[in-house]
Design a protein around this motif. Sequence first.
Motif, PDB file in Angstrom:
ATOM      1  N   GLN A  68       0.815  -1.213   0.000  1.00 40.94           N
ATOM      2  CA  GLN A  68       0.000   0.000   0.000  1.00 40.94           C
ATOM      3  C   GLN A  68       0.852   1.268   0.000  1.00 40.94           C
ATOM      4  N   HIS A  69       1.975   1.220   0.707  1.00 37.53           N
ATOM      5  CA  HIS A  69       2.810   2.424   0.837  1.00 37.53           C
ATOM      6  C   HIS A  69       3.960   2.455  -0.177  1.00 37.53           C
ATOM      7  N   ASP A  70       3.968   1.497  -1.097  1.00 37.55           N
ATOM      8  CA  ASP A  70       5.010   1.488  -2.122  1.00 37.55           C
ATOM      9  C   ASP A  70       6.390   1.511  -1.465  1.00 37.55           C
ATOM     10  N   ALA A  71       6.582   0.596  -0.497  1.00 39.46           N
ATOM     11  CA  ALA A  71       7.774   0.655   0.359  1.00 39.46           C
ATOM     12  C   ALA A  71       8.952  -0.107  -0.237  1.00 39.46           C
ATOM     13  N   TYR A  72       9.096  -0.024  -1.554  1.00 37.16           N
ATOM     14  CA  TYR A  72      10.193  -0.684  -2.245  1.00 37.16           C
ATOM     15  C   TYR A  72      10.301  -0.108  -3.645  1.00 37.16           C
ATOM     16  N   GLN A  73      11.436  -0.361  -4.265  1.00 40.56           N
ATOM     17  CA  GLN A  73      11.507  -0.064  -5.702  1.00 40.56           C
ATOM     18  C   GLN A  73      11.859  -1.352  -6.431  1.00 40.56           C
ATOM     19  N   CYS A  74      13.110  -1.796  -6.309  1.00 44.15           N
ATOM     20  CA  CYS A  74      13.462  -3.038  -7.010  1.00 44.15           C
ATOM     21  C   CYS A  74      12.948  -4.271  -6.276  1.00 44.15           C
ATOM     22  N   GLY A  75      12.769  -4.169  -4.962  1.00 48.05           N
ATOM     23  CA  GLY A  75      12.156  -5.257  -4.205  1.00 48.05           C
ATOM     24  C   GLY A  75      13.113  -6.293  -3.653  1.00 48.05           C
ATOM     25  N   TYR A  76      14.402  -6.148  -3.974  1.00 48.66           N
ATOM     26  CA  TYR A  76      15.338  -7.200  -3.563  1.00 48.66           C
ATOM     27  C   TYR A  76      15.503  -7.268  -2.038  1.00 48.66           C
ATOM     28  N   CYS A  77      15.516  -6.117  -1.392  1.00 48.43           N
ATOM     29  CA  CYS A  77      15.704  -6.107   0.061  1.00 48.43           C
ATOM     30  C   CYS A  77      14.404  -6.346   0.809  1.00 48.43           C
ATOM     31  N   THR A  78      13.280  -6.354   0.071  1.00 46.43           N
ATOM     32  CA  THR A  78      11.954  -6.309   0.699  1.00 46.43           C
ATOM     33  C   THR A  78      11.644  -7.496   1.618  1.00 46.43           C
ATOM     34  N   PRO A  79      11.922  -8.746   1.218  1.00 46.00           N
ATOM     35  CA  PRO A  79      11.626  -9.837   2.157  1.00 46.00           C
ATOM     36  C   PRO A  79      12.338  -9.646   3.500  1.00 46.00           C
ATOM     37  N   GLY A  80      13.597  -9.259   3.445  1.00 42.83           N
ATOM     38  CA  GLY A  80      14.349  -9.005   4.680  1.00 42.83           C
ATOM     39  C   GLY A  80      13.772  -7.826   5.445  1.00 42.83           C
ATOM     40  N   GLN A  81      13.413  -6.770   4.715  1.00 42.86           N
ATOM     41  CA  GLN A  81      12.808  -5.598   5.367  1.00 42.86           C
ATOM     42  C   GLN A  81      11.533  -5.998   6.093  1.00 42.86           C
ATOM     43  N   ILE A  82      10.691  -6.805   5.444  1.00 42.11           N
ATOM     44  CA  ILE A  82       9.401  -7.157   6.029  1.00 42.11           C
ATOM     45  C   ILE A  82       9.589  -8.054   7.258  1.00 42.11           C
ATOM     46  N   LEU A  83      10.466  -9.044   7.154  1.00 44.44           N
ATOM     47  CA  LEU A  83      10.713  -9.897   8.324  1.00 44.44           C
ATOM     48  C   LEU A  83      11.267  -9.072   9.484  1.00 44.44           C
ATOM     49  N   SER A  84      12.162  -8.146   9.151  1.00 47.99           N
ATOM     50  CA  SER A  84      12.751  -7.300  10.183  1.00 47.99           C
ATOM     51  C   SER A  84      11.689  -6.363  10.773  1.00 47.99           C
ATOM     52  N   ALA A  85      10.829  -5.848   9.912  1.00 42.34           N
ATOM     53  CA  ALA A  85       9.791  -4.911  10.361  1.00 42.34           C
ATOM     54  C   ALA A  85       8.790  -5.592  11.287  1.00 42.34           C
ATOM     55  N   VAL A  86       8.404  -6.814  10.959  1.00 41.27           N
ATOM     56  CA  VAL A  86       7.476  -7.551  11.829  1.00 41.27           C
ATOM     57  C   VAL A  86       8.101  -7.723  13.210  1.00 41.27           C
ATOM     58  N   ALA A  87       9.383  -8.082  13.241  1.00 42.16           N
ATOM     59  CA  ALA A  87      10.082  -8.261  14.516  1.00 42.16           C
ATOM     60  C   ALA A  87      10.223  -6.932  15.248  1.00 42.16           C
ATOM     61  N   CYS A  88      10.509  -5.875  14.506  1.00 44.02           N
ATOM     62  CA  CYS A  88      10.661  -4.542  15.094  1.00 44.02           C
ATOM     63  C   CYS A  88       9.404  -4.149  15.867  1.00 44.02           C
ATOM     64  N   VAL A  89       8.240  -4.419  15.269  1.00 44.20           N
ATOM     65  CA  VAL A  89       6.960  -4.102  15.928  1.00 44.20           C
ATOM     66  C   VAL A  89       6.764  -5.015  17.144  1.00 44.20           C
ATOM     67  N   LYS A  90       7.008  -6.308  16.968  1.00 46.23           N
ATOM     68  CA  LYS A  90       6.795  -7.254  18.075  1.00 46.23           C
ATOM     69  C   LYS A  90       7.721  -6.984  19.260  1.00 46.23           C
ATOM     70  N   GLU A  91       8.933  -6.495  18.955  1.00 44.29           N
ATOM     71  CA  GLU A  91       9.878  -6.173  20.037  1.00 44.29           C
ATOM     72  C   GLU A  91       9.456  -4.926  20.812  1.00 44.29           C
ATOM     73  N   GLY A  92       8.535  -4.152  20.239  1.00 37.45           N
ATOM     74  CA  GLY A  92       8.164  -2.887  20.857  1.00 37.45           C
ATOM     75  C   GLY A  92       9.118  -1.763  20.506  1.00 37.45           C
ATOM     76  N   HIS A  93       9.747  -1.851  19.352  1.00 39.13           N
ATOM     77  CA  HIS A  93      10.705  -0.834  18.944  1.00 39.13           C
ATOM     78  C   HIS A  93      10.210  -0.004  17.765  1.00 39.13           C
ATOM     79  N   ALA A  94       8.876   0.108  17.642  1.00 33.17           N
ATOM     80  CA  ALA A  94       8.316   0.907  16.552  1.00 33.17           C
ATOM     81  C   ALA A  94       7.511   2.076  17.115  1.00 33.17           C
ATOM     82  N   GLY A  95       7.967   2.610  18.259  1.00 32.75           N
ATOM     83  CA  GLY A  95       7.201   3.637  18.964  1.00 32.75           C
ATOM     84  C   GLY A  95       7.169   4.983  18.257  1.00 32.75           C
ATOM     85  N   SER A  96       8.220   5.311  17.530  1.00 31.35           N
ATOM     86  CA  SER A  96       8.284   6.602  16.837  1.00 31.35           C
ATOM     87  C   SER A  96       9.053   6.391  15.537  1.00 31.35           C
ATOM     88  N   ASP A  97       9.012   7.387  14.657  1.00 30.01           N
ATOM     89  CA  ASP A  97       9.778   7.291  13.414  1.00 30.01           C
ATOM     90  C   ASP A  97      11.268   7.091  13.716  1.00 30.01           C
TER      91      ASP A  97
END
Lengths: 203, 327
Positions: A141-170
Motif C-alpha cells: 500500500q505504501h510502495d515501500a520498495y523499488q526493485c524489491g530485492y531487500c523487501t523480504p528481509g525488510q518485512i521480516l525485520s519490520a514484523v520483529a521490530c513491531v513485536k519487540e516494541g521498537h516501533a514507537g516513533s519514526d
Amino acid sequence: MTNPTPGASRREFLSTAASAPLVAGAAAGVLGGEARAQTTTGAAMAGGQVLVTLKVNGQTHRLSLDPRVTLVDALREHLGLTGTKVGCNHGQCGACTVHKDGVRVLSCLTLAVAAEGSEITTIEGLADGDELHPMQAAFVQHDAYQCGYCTPGQILSAVACVKEGHAGSDAEIREYMSGNLCRCGAYVNIVAAINDAKTKMGA
Amino acid sequence: MLPFAYEKPKSLDDAVKALADEGAVPIAGGTTMIDLMKLYVLQPPKLVDIGGLPGLGEIEETDDAVVFGALVRMADAAEHPLLKSDYPALSEALWLAASPQIRNMATLGGNVLQRTRCPYFRDTSYRCNRRVPGSGCDAIGGINRLHAVLGTSETCIASYPGDWAVALAAFDTEVDAVSRAGKRTIAFADLHLRPDDHPERVHALKEGEVITHVRVKKTPLGKASTYYKVRDRESYAFALASVAAALVMDGETVKDVRLGLGGVASVPWRAREAEDGLKGQELTPETARRAGETAFRDARTYDHNAFKVPLGVETVVEALMSAKTRA
C-alpha cells in the motif's frame, strides 16, 4: 515446454539450474574426504555430510548438508525457498533476515546445522493462506520498495521490530531497522508502512 | 569457507573436551566467525558449537557483582532492566552496537572477543601481521582513517572495534574461563593484548579455553554512566570514537570517575591518568576537555586518522557532561 507465466518459468529454470551443480559438488566433497565432519553428541553425521532437520514455516525437512552450508543457502538452494535473498553475504545488509524461534536473525551468518531444532520463518511463511500479513499489505500500500530485492528481509525485520516494541516513533523505527539496507532508498515509505502495520498488528 | 569438522556438545564438560583438539575453536552466535571464515581470514579445522549449552544464558546478581553468562545475547542484555537502571553505559554500549539482527545472534562472550575491522586484516591479498605474523602491515602507509591512535605498535595499528568491552573496561570487570587445565579468572584489563611485537595474539585465552562468565563488580559509578558513540552514520556503524563515562559526584565535584575509550585504541582503553586528573575537580566543560586532552596526550597518528584526537577529546567532553546529568 510452455509456461503460462514468465515468472514461473524463470523460477523453474533457476531451481533446475541450481540443483545440478550442487549435487555434483556434494558428491565431490564426500569422495574427496574434504568435509571432515565428525560424529558428535548433538548432530548426526553421515560421511562428509551432516544430517540436519530444519523446521521452516511449520514444515519439517530432513537434509544432508555440508556443515559449511549456511541457513540462507539451505533455504534457497536445498528447499527452493528463494524469497530469502543473499545480499552482501556478510551480515551487513539484512537482505537474508529470517525469524529463528520468533527472533530476527541473519541467515547468511547462521550455519544450517546450527539452526537445527529451531523454528524458522521466512517471507513465504508470513501470509495466512491468500491473506497477506499486515506488514506485507502495508508495504504494498505504501510502495515501500523499488526493485524489491531487500523487501523480504525488510518485512521480516519490520514484523520483529513491531513485536519487540521498537516501533514507537519514526526515530525508533529508523534505529531498529538500521540493519536492513535499501539501496533504492525506499526508507521513507518503509517507515510509513511500519507505522501503518503496527496498528493493524495490535501493537 | 574451507571444510571444517562440526561438533555440538551438550554440556560444558563435553565442550571443553572437544575444544582440546588441535585448532578447535568455539562458535556461538557466529557473527564474527562465519564472516571471517567466508573471507578465509579464519580457517579453523574444527568448530565446537557452544551456542546451545545450558546454564550460560542468564544475567544474575550476587551480593557484589552482576554476572553475565557468556551465551547471553547482546539484545537481551541491552534490554535488561538492571542494566538500564543501574548501569546505563552497559546497556547503551550494547544497543548502539551492530544491528538488531546481529544483537539477536551475537553472545556476550563472543562480543568481547570480536576481531578488528581493519580492512587489511579482512582481505587476504594484503600484508597483515595480525593475520600472518611477520608479513608486514599494509595499514601503516595505507588508508588508515579507521585505525587506532592509542596502544599501537610498529607491527599493527588496528583498532579494537567493539563497544561493550569499552564500557566493561570502565568498571571493575573480570572474566571466568575454563579449559581442560581448569577454571581461572582473568582481570578484564588483562584479557585483550596490545599488539606490541605479536599482534597475532589478540587475547590472553589459551588454546581450547572458553569464556563462561563476565563479572562486573557492583559500584555506585554505574548509575551516572553513559556510552557516547560517534560514527560515520547515525546507526549500524563502528565507532570512530566512543567514550564510556561513569561518575560519582559530590555536588559539583568529581568524587570518582571512570573513562573507557573505544574506536581509537588497539584494545578497550581505560584512560586512568585522565580519571586521576578529574578527581576532586569541579566538572565543567573546561575540566572535561582537559581530561580528554590528557587521555589523548600520548596519541600517535597516521596519514588519515589524526582527526581522531580532537574528535576523541570532544567525545570525552560530551560523555562526561552527559553522565553528569544522571548524577
